[in-house]
Motif scaffolding. Structure first.
Motif, PDB file in Angstrom:
ATOM      1  N   SER A 162      12.171   5.319  -4.658  1.00  0.00           N
ATOM      2  CA  SER A 162      12.803   4.904  -3.148  1.00  0.00           C
ATOM      3  C   SER A 162      13.234   3.619  -2.775  1.00  0.00           C
ATOM      4  CB  SER A 162      11.523   4.820  -2.424  1.00  0.00           C
ATOM      5  OG  SER A 162      11.266   6.414  -2.227  1.00  0.00           O
ATOM      6  N   LEU A 163      13.954   2.865  -2.654  1.00  0.00           N
ATOM      7  CA  LEU A 163      14.558   1.656  -2.751  1.00  0.00           C
ATOM      8  C   LEU A 163      15.744   1.411  -0.950  1.00  0.00           C
ATOM      9  CD1 LEU A 163      17.834   1.780  -3.389  1.00  0.00           C
ATOM     10  CD2 LEU A 163      17.215   3.054  -5.935  1.00  0.00           C
ATOM     11  N   TYR A 164      15.911  -0.115  -1.741  1.00  0.00           N
ATOM     12  CA  TYR A 164      16.263  -0.932  -0.355  1.00  0.00           C
ATOM     13  C   TYR A 164      17.457  -1.449  -0.268  1.00  0.00           C
ATOM     14  CZ  TYR A 164      16.063  -4.775   2.971  1.00  0.00           C
ATOM     15  OH  TYR A 164      16.852  -5.966   4.326  1.00  0.00           O
ATOM     16  N   VAL A 165      18.700  -1.413   0.536  1.00  0.00           N
ATOM     17  CA  VAL A 165      19.284  -2.006   0.423  1.00  0.00           C
ATOM     18  C   VAL A 165      19.940  -3.576   1.390  1.00  0.00           C
ATOM     19  CG1 VAL A 165      22.030  -1.892  -0.588  1.00  0.00           C
ATOM     20  CG2 VAL A 165      20.842  -1.080  -1.145  1.00  0.00           C
ATOM     21  N   HIS A 166      20.532  -4.275   0.723  1.00  0.00           N
ATOM     22  CA  HIS A 166      20.358  -5.747   2.529  1.00  0.00           C
ATOM     23  C   HIS A 166      21.959  -6.212   1.941  1.00  0.00           C
ATOM     24  CE1 HIS A 166      19.447  -8.499   5.226  1.00  0.00           C
ATOM     25  NE2 HIS A 166      19.742  -9.723   4.109  1.00  0.00           N
ATOM     26  N   ASP A 193      10.576  13.026  -3.032  1.00  0.00           N
ATOM     27  CA  ASP A 193       9.163  13.041  -3.979  1.00  0.00           C
ATOM     28  C   ASP A 193       8.888  12.057  -3.689  1.00  0.00           C
ATOM     29  OD1 ASP A 193      10.756  11.730  -5.718  1.00  0.00           O
ATOM     30  OD2 ASP A 193      10.381  13.102  -6.860  1.00  0.00           O
ATOM     31  N   TYR A 194       8.447  11.496  -2.194  1.00  0.00           N
ATOM     32  CA  TYR A 194       7.405  10.666  -1.388  1.00  0.00           C
ATOM     33  C   TYR A 194       6.203   9.659  -2.434  1.00  0.00           C
ATOM     34  CZ  TYR A 194       7.076   7.655   2.689  1.00  0.00           C
ATOM     35  OH  TYR A 194       6.362   6.590   3.172  1.00  0.00           O
ATOM     36  N   ARG A 195       5.106  11.029  -2.257  1.00  0.00           N
ATOM     37  CA  ARG A 195       4.409  11.128  -2.674  1.00  0.00           C
ATOM     38  C   ARG A 195       4.129  10.363  -4.540  1.00  0.00           C
ATOM     39  NH1 ARG A 195      -1.402  12.968  -2.673  1.00  0.00           N
ATOM     40  NH2 ARG A 195      -0.707  13.996  -0.489  1.00  0.00           N
ATOM     41  N   GLU A 196       4.697  11.081  -5.461  1.00  0.00           N
ATOM     42  CA  GLU A 196       5.178  10.773  -6.503  1.00  0.00           C
ATOM     43  C   GLU A 196       5.632   9.160  -7.122  1.00  0.00           C
ATOM     44  OE1 GLU A 196       3.593  11.933  -9.331  1.00  0.00           O
ATOM     45  OE2 GLU A 196       4.669  10.755 -10.301  1.00  0.00           O
ATOM     46  N   ASN A 197       6.780   8.555  -5.690  1.00  0.00           N
ATOM     47  CA  ASN A 197       6.990   7.594  -6.481  1.00  0.00           C
ATOM     48  C   ASN A 197       6.020   6.454  -6.196  1.00  0.00           C
ATOM     49  OD1 ASN A 197       9.351   5.791  -5.226  1.00  0.00           O
ATOM     50  ND2 ASN A 197       9.844   7.626  -5.730  1.00  0.00           N
ATOM     51  N   PHE A 198       4.811   6.745  -4.832  1.00  0.00           N
ATOM     52  CA  PHE A 198       3.418   5.700  -4.748  1.00  0.00           C
ATOM     53  C   PHE A 198       2.887   6.196  -6.280  1.00  0.00           C
ATOM     54  CE2 PHE A 198       5.473   5.796  -0.635  1.00  0.00           C
ATOM     55  CZ  PHE A 198       5.387   4.896  -0.530  1.00  0.00           C
ATOM     56  N   GLU A 199       2.541   7.480  -6.518  1.00  0.00           N
ATOM     57  CA  GLU A 199       1.925   7.482  -7.746  1.00  0.00           C
ATOM     58  C   GLU A 199       2.248   6.998  -9.204  1.00  0.00           C
ATOM     59  OE1 GLU A 199      -1.124   8.818  -7.362  1.00  0.00           O
ATOM     60  OE2 GLU A 199      -0.817   9.258  -5.075  1.00  0.00           O
ATOM     61  N   SER A 200       3.288   7.040  -9.354  1.00  0.00           N
ATOM     62  CA  SER A 200       3.602   6.329 -10.243  1.00  0.00           C
ATOM     63  C   SER A 200       3.727   4.297 -10.145  1.00  0.00           C
ATOM     64  CB  SER A 200       4.967   6.975 -10.502  1.00  0.00           C
ATOM     65  OG  SER A 200       5.971   6.615  -9.559  1.00  0.00           O
ATOM     66  N   ILE A 201       4.010   4.563  -8.840  1.00  0.00           N
ATOM     67  CA  ILE A 201       3.675   2.855  -9.032  1.00  0.00           C
ATOM     68  C   ILE A 201       2.433   2.436  -8.933  1.00  0.00           C
ATOM     69  CG2 ILE A 201       3.766   1.012  -7.232  1.00  0.00           C
ATOM     70  CD1 ILE A 201       6.460   2.126  -5.882  1.00  0.00           C
ATOM     71  N   ARG A 202       1.846   3.299  -8.464  1.00  0.00           N
ATOM     72  CA  ARG A 202       0.228   2.985  -8.751  1.00  0.00           C
ATOM     73  C   ARG A 202      -0.629   3.152 -10.039  1.00  0.00           C
ATOM     74  NH1 ARG A 202      -5.029   5.700  -5.669  1.00  0.00           N
ATOM     75  NH2 ARG A 202      -6.940   4.528  -6.944  1.00  0.00           N
ATOM     76  N   ARG A 203       0.051   4.154 -10.676  1.00  0.00           N
ATOM     77  CA  ARG A 203       0.172   4.441 -12.618  1.00  0.00           C
ATOM     78  C   ARG A 203       0.421   3.083 -13.622  1.00  0.00           C
ATOM     79  NH1 ARG A 203       1.242   9.951 -12.195  1.00  0.00           N
ATOM     80  NH2 ARG A 203       3.073   9.121 -12.080  1.00  0.00           N
ATOM     81  N   LEU A 204       0.884   1.892 -12.456  1.00  0.00           N
ATOM     82  CA  LEU A 204       1.694   1.649 -13.165  1.00  0.00           C
ATOM     83  C   LEU A 204       3.187   1.334 -14.389  1.00  0.00           C
ATOM     84  CD1 LEU A 204      -0.540  -1.516 -14.005  1.00  0.00           C
ATOM     85  CD2 LEU A 204       0.154  -1.279 -12.281  1.00  0.00           C
ATOM     86  N   THR A 205       3.970   2.892 -13.737  1.00  0.00           N
ATOM     87  CA  THR A 205       4.776   3.613 -14.268  1.00  0.00           C
ATOM     88  C   THR A 205       6.152   3.279 -13.692  1.00  0.00           C
ATOM     89  OG1 THR A 205       4.198   5.455 -13.597  1.00  0.00           O
ATOM     90  CG2 THR A 205       3.195   4.990 -16.001  1.00  0.00           C
ATOM     91  N   LEU A 234       1.008  -1.310  -0.018  1.00  0.00           N
ATOM     92  CA  LEU A 234      -0.085   0.375  -0.350  1.00  0.00           C
ATOM     93  C   LEU A 234       0.762   0.749  -0.068  1.00  0.00           C
ATOM     94  CD1 LEU A 234      -2.864  -0.995   2.560  1.00  0.00           C
ATOM     95  CD2 LEU A 234      -2.686  -0.729   0.383  1.00  0.00           C
ATOM     96  N   SER A 235       0.323   2.021  -0.575  1.00  0.00           N
ATOM     97  CA  SER A 235       0.542   3.901  -0.772  1.00  0.00           C
ATOM     98  C   SER A 235       0.394   4.372   0.714  1.00  0.00           C
ATOM     99  CB  SER A 235       0.576   4.399  -1.435  1.00  0.00           C
ATOM    100  OG  SER A 235       0.160   5.866  -1.064  1.00  0.00           O
ATOM    101  N   PRO A 236       1.090   5.162   1.787  1.00  0.00           N
ATOM    102  CA  PRO A 236       0.785   6.182   2.548  1.00  0.00           C
ATOM    103  C   PRO A 236      -0.380   6.680   2.114  1.00  0.00           C
ATOM    104  CG  PRO A 236       3.278   5.531   2.676  1.00  0.00           C
ATOM    105  CD  PRO A 236       2.856   5.083   1.542  1.00  0.00           C
TER     106      PRO A 236
END
Ligand SMILES: Cc1cc2nc3c(=O)[nH]c(=O)nc-3n(C[C@H](O)[C@H](O)[C@H](O)COP(=O)(O)OP(=O)(O)OC[C@H]3O[C@@H](n4cnc5c(N)ncnc54)[C@H](O)[C@@H]3O)c2cc1C
Length: 498
Positions: free
Chosen positions: A348-352, A330-342, A196-198
């Motif tokens: 934002s990303l994660y490294v382990h 641009d936290y919001r835009e990140n989630f928006e583009s994921i939602r638009r499937l773009t 989910l997007s926050p």
């Protein structure tokens, strides 16, 4: 009396755990898994002395593991060698500033106040709210099986509308605690685990950052796949039989019951009970006769997908913590583009880096790195050769470059030259490896209208001996949640067995 037989489709976390529960209750259980090893999304591989968890990397809600192992007659502490990861994450913002999320309140005070004066008090109030949400949500929503609408929409549950704030949006709700957008992001990004997007998640999910700080993020020595191995030991000792490289082609049904399954090579296996652990929308869409239900499910909201990179690196990056999260401004835009499937411009990303926690995860002096970049799930535009119109190599190239750029901000430059080998998974890989519809890594999303009784149920509405366990049924995604789902459905099967 002859014992009932059950076929479990899929050896994911939910499938293995449910099989063990049923076998412990006297059923003859066979698990059929299309892949060559168990675990499903909780998978791993090793190459040249580097060990990679390809799915989960965070053991959260340890008390759920403890309780669910105990329900299987086992001790989590005896089976897993756990260490607490504290700080749990190092967060890195676009300007290079950071925040180490830790249970050390003095450190949290100093870090938060340096970002926004007065924010530590807001943070404490947010944690208090999480402390109220967590036990209520776990007891009244997550750990319960809702078989009828009246159980869910009950007067007893009505007060939860006010206490758990399901109607408030998580990100907007953060204004009650802190103002700084970086802090709002730091305390809501966990919604991604729910797919989910926050900006659309219910504020109830403040329980996630709370549990990570209060109960901890943990790491089993040897990696998350140890959880799968422990569950396999329990299941085998309980008498469960496993068959790998066995793809179920369809579930054999009559008007009201499942009779068994038909395998890819045409063999028919009969059983009194069929329990599907394979992703629920895939099962409705591919293993059952068409009846309109699959189309309805396909129209529901699905969680995001991810592009994951697995790198064996010929030098060690000790400055990199075990879990680093790069949060875009641009936290919001990140989630928006994921939602638009773009693909987000600046993801934002994660490294382990698992060898920070267990040096045996990489050869001496070398490193094992896993990078996860959330992206939109697949749309339906697949050509006749099974290729996605929407997903292209360009996306994984951009995702890879984004990881390099972000690591460079931490002083890790020239990583590319040190990579000995790379493997990567795209949304297409997730779909193919585990039959996840739309390549959606967390299955059906956890919006308000897809939770509790409103989530697809753990029993089929027409075939009364066909059950479900796993991420896309109740309660939802995550390893601890899959363990709960397995127990709930097994209890139901035992109760309803005739
Ligand atoms: C990248 C990523 C990171 C994650 N991180 C975390 C984390 O840090 N912590 C956490 O708790 N959770 C995390 N999760 C979520 C967690 O991994 C999943 O929610 C959980 O493992 C799902 O288990 P499941 O029971 O739904 O089974 P699944 O994993 O979906 O397994 C189902 C099994 O069914 C098999 N199958 C499918 N079709 C057939 C068929 N026709 N015949 C036979 N077998 C079939 C599949 O091969 C698979 O093995 C992560 C997931 C991903 C993908």
């Amino acid at each position: 009396m002859k014992s009932s037989s059950a076929i479990v489709i899929g050896a994911g976390i939910g499938g293995i755990a449910a099989a063990a529960h049923l076998a412990r209750r006297g059923l003859h259980v066979t698990v059929l898994e299309k892949n060559s090893r168990p675990g499903g999304r909780c998978d791993h591989f090793s190459r040249e002395g580097h060990h990679f968890d390809t799915g989960p990397t965070l053991l959260i809600m340890p008390q759920v593991y403890e309780a669910e192992f105990a329900a299987l007659g086992a001790s989590m502490h005896e089976m897993l060698d756990l260490q607490r990861v504290d700080p749990s994450y190092r967060l890195v913002f676009d300007d290079g500033s950071g925040l180490a999320l830790t249970s050390d309140m003095k450190s949290m005070h100093d870090q938060l106040e340096a970002i926004e004066t007065g924010s530590f008090q807001g943070f404490l109030r947010y944690m208090e709210e999480g402390d109220r949400h967590y036990p209520l949500a776990m007891d009244r929503l997550v750990s319960r099986d809702f078989r009828t609408a009246s159980q869910f929409f009950s007067l007893r549950n009505l007060p939860l509308l006010f206490t758990l704030k399901p109607l408030a949006h998580h990100y907007r709700h953060m204004s009650a605690f802190v103002d700084e957008p970086r802090l709002k992001a730091a305390l809501t990004f966990q919604d991604v685990y729910m797919g989910l997007s926050p900006f659309e998640a219910p504020a109830t999910f403040s329980m996630m950052p709370y549990t990570e700080l209060a109960h901890g993020v943990w790491y089993p020595k040897g990696g998350m796949y140890r959880v799968v191995e422990a569950l396999m030991d329990i299941a085998r000792q309980s008498g469960v039989e496993f068959a790998f490289n066995e793809t179920v082609e369809r579930i054999d049904v009559n008007a009201t019951r499942a009779r068994g399954v038909v395998l890819a090579d045409g063999r028919k296996l009969e059983a009194d009970i069929v329990l599907a652990n394979a992703d629920l929308p895939y099962v409705y869409g591919n293993l059952l006769p068409e009846d309109g239900l699959a189309e309805k499910l396909a129209r529901k909201r699905f969680s995001c997908s991810v592009v994951s990179f697995f790198w064996g690196v010929n030098q060690s990056y000790e400055t990199l913590g075990p879990h680093t999260l790069f949060l875009a401004d641009d936290y919001r835009e990140n989630f928006e583009s994921i939602r638009r499937l773009t693909f987000p411009e600046h993801p934002s990303l994660y490294v382990h880096a698992p060898s920070r926690l267990d040096p045996s995860m990489a050869p001496p002096g070398e490193d094992t790195l896993i990078a996860i970049v959330p992206v939109g799930h697949l749309d339906e535009s697949i050509d006749e050769n099974g290729r996605s119109q929407q997903y292209s190599k360009e996306i994984s190239d951009r995702a890879r470059q984004a990881v390099f750029q972000r690591l460079a901000a931490l002083g890790i430059t020239g990583l590319e030259a040190h990579i000995k080998f790379e493997e990567f998974y795209t949304p297409l890989s997730w779909r193919k490896r585990y039959n996840l519809m739309k390549g959606s890594t967390h299955g059906l999303s956890h919006t308000l209208t897809q939770l509790g009784y409103l989530r697809p149920h753990n029993r089929h509405p027409h075939y009364h001996n066909l059950y479900f366990t796993g991420a896309s049924t109740h309660p939802g995604t995550g390893v601890p949640t899959a363990l709960i789902s397995a127990r709930l459905v097994s209890e139901r099967i035992i109760e309803e067995r005739v």
